[in-house]
Design a protein around this motif. Sequence first.
Motif, PDB file in Angstrom:
ATOM      1  N   ARG A 308      33.508   9.365  -5.109  1.00 51.44           N
ATOM      2  CA  ARG A 308      33.947   9.137  -3.726  1.00 51.44           C
ATOM      3  C   ARG A 308      34.379  10.450  -3.074  1.00 51.44           C
ATOM      4  NH1 ARG A 308      37.558   3.842  -5.443  1.00 51.44           N
ATOM      5  NH2 ARG A 308      35.783   2.394  -5.700  1.00 51.44           N
ATOM      6  N   GLY A 344      22.939   4.198 -11.485  1.00 50.76           N
ATOM      7  CA  GLY A 344      23.451   3.051 -10.738  1.00 50.76           C
ATOM      8  C   GLY A 344      24.952   2.894 -10.732  1.00 50.76           C
ATOM      9  N   THR A 346      27.570   4.957  -9.917  1.00 48.17           N
ATOM     10  CA  THR A 346      28.315   5.406  -8.741  1.00 48.17           C
ATOM     11  C   THR A 346      28.029   4.526  -7.533  1.00 48.17           C
ATOM     12  OG1 THR A 346      26.586   7.019  -8.207  1.00 48.17           O
ATOM     13  CG2 THR A 346      28.443   7.787  -9.537  1.00 48.17           C
ATOM     14  N   LYS A 347      26.822   3.979  -7.446  1.00 42.67           N
ATOM     15  CA  LYS A 347      26.498   3.091  -6.317  1.00 42.67           C
ATOM     16  C   LYS A 347      27.068   1.694  -6.525  1.00 42.67           C
ATOM     17  CE  LYS A 347      22.639   1.115  -3.708  1.00 42.67           C
ATOM     18  NZ  LYS A 347      21.160   1.052  -3.564  1.00 42.67           N
ATOM     19  N   ASP A 348      26.814   1.123  -7.708  1.00 44.01           N
ATOM     20  CA  ASP A 348      27.172  -0.278  -7.929  1.00 44.01           C
ATOM     21  C   ASP A 348      28.657  -0.485  -8.183  1.00 44.01           C
ATOM     22  OD1 ASP A 348      24.469  -0.772  -7.698  1.00 44.01           O
ATOM     23  OD2 ASP A 348      24.120  -0.787  -9.866  1.00 44.01           O
ATOM     24  N   VAL A 352      29.300   4.291  -3.961  1.00 48.45           N
ATOM     25  CA  VAL A 352      28.843   5.539  -3.355  1.00 48.45           C
ATOM     26  C   VAL A 352      27.346   5.683  -3.591  1.00 48.45           C
ATOM     27  CG1 VAL A 352      29.060   8.045  -3.315  1.00 48.45           C
ATOM     28  CG2 VAL A 352      31.079   6.628  -3.749  1.00 48.45           C
ATOM     29  N   ASP A 353      26.565   5.639  -2.535  1.00 49.28           N
ATOM     30  CA  ASP A 353      25.115   5.774  -2.629  1.00 49.28           C
ATOM     31  C   ASP A 353      24.748   7.230  -2.361  1.00 49.28           C
ATOM     32  OD1 ASP A 353      22.436   5.380  -2.800  1.00 49.28           O
ATOM     33  OD2 ASP A 353      22.245   4.117  -1.003  1.00 49.28           O
ATOM     34  N   ASP A 355      22.950  10.905  -4.486  1.00 51.71           N
ATOM     35  CA  ASP A 355      22.322  11.474  -5.671  1.00 51.71           C
ATOM     36  C   ASP A 355      23.138  12.673  -6.140  1.00 51.71           C
ATOM     37  OD1 ASP A 355      20.719  12.435  -7.662  1.00 51.71           O
ATOM     38  OD2 ASP A 355      19.140  13.191  -6.330  1.00 51.71           O
TER      39      ASP A 355
END
Length: 420
Positions: A308, A344, A346-348, A352-353, A355
């Motif tokens: 984040r 996945g 950090t996104k799920d 946070v989406d 790279d």
Amino acid sequence: MQRYARKIFVASGLRTPFGRGGGALADHDAISLSVPLARAMADIARPDLFVWGTVIPSLGWSNIGREVWLDAGLDPTVPAFSAVLACSTSMVAAFAAAGMLGGSADLALVGGAEVMSNPPIGLKLDVSKRITKLFRTDPPAAIAALQALTADDLTLPVKGWANRITGRTMGDHMEETAQAWGITREAQDEWALKSHQRAVAGWERGFFDDLVIPLPELARDANPRADTSAEKLAALPPAFDKSGKGSLTAGNSSPITDGAAALWVATEAGLSRLPAGTPFAELVDQEIAAVDHHVDGLLMAPSFAIPRLLARHGLRYEDVALWEIHEAFAAQLLANVAALEKPGWTKDRAGVDFDFGPFPWDRVNPNGGSVAIGHPFAATGARDLSQAVKELSALPSGSWAIVSVCADGGHGTVALLRAP
């Protein structure tokens, strides 16, 4: 993104040597161990604000910040207060001070101390109520009741500062997390060996000389072991889970430690009051995360806070030149980084989406971490920040650093620093 209305900096401070539990510093309490450190820092500059903390509570004081400052015989007109957030205590002290600078305050002295050798023994609530009532109504009976106390009447630190809600130690919780993330005993021992080797090398080349003040009882850190080896670490038995599946040992966990640490938090005007050559870095941003430890593990919040924080600034892992990550356990560091690397995650989980790319393992804790140096709860954040600032000062201008501390209760605190 700039968090603060004006630029805020952290500058390396001093700390005591970190002593082994039951060792050279065991006759102190958190106040007496802090006093020589507060005096040494105040000899450098008079702060406008003093923020201090300790984690293991004592009935002997309620505001350790003020107690330390006055016991040190320092200027009583300097405001002093306390902060506490388990192992992140002196890091949140720095965050609190950062938000208060400006106006009449430009320089804050922050830190914390822990004497883990001397945890207090208390009375259970029902026993305390009964004896307190007796002292009001029948003092001789109260004295007799005190003399008749048994171990069942006392609150004893027999569980190693266990989490109050679960009744289980951080090591107990971390065993579960290590197993969930597939963190092997071999990987933990390998990291622990690196931590010791790097801390010993740091002492040998003088890295710690201007960060540590010698005390009459102890001149340098007592925990780093120059004689440890992979074979010695592999021979140690599990310390928490003894069912046959345990992998956390005394060798790959941070040891019981006594110590105190401090650092400066300053505006540009405050920096000008410190001696020339004091290492400093800009405190660009911060993140405090909290997780449901029943779901994610007691010490896994840094894996939420780090992505984040980096995403707000468009930074990939490889953009960060220095990673100073608290090692409550080798498994804790390894599990949190495994989460950062997991596709996945950090996104799920962190929401946070972005790279972030591959993680640069070679940039982590270049002068050792808590497994080797030790972990006096309230001193660790200040030790990590001071150490990181000095390490960052040797890197090119504009270099980034992440300083991360996990904390009991499912918390993680992370600072983003930039070299001037």
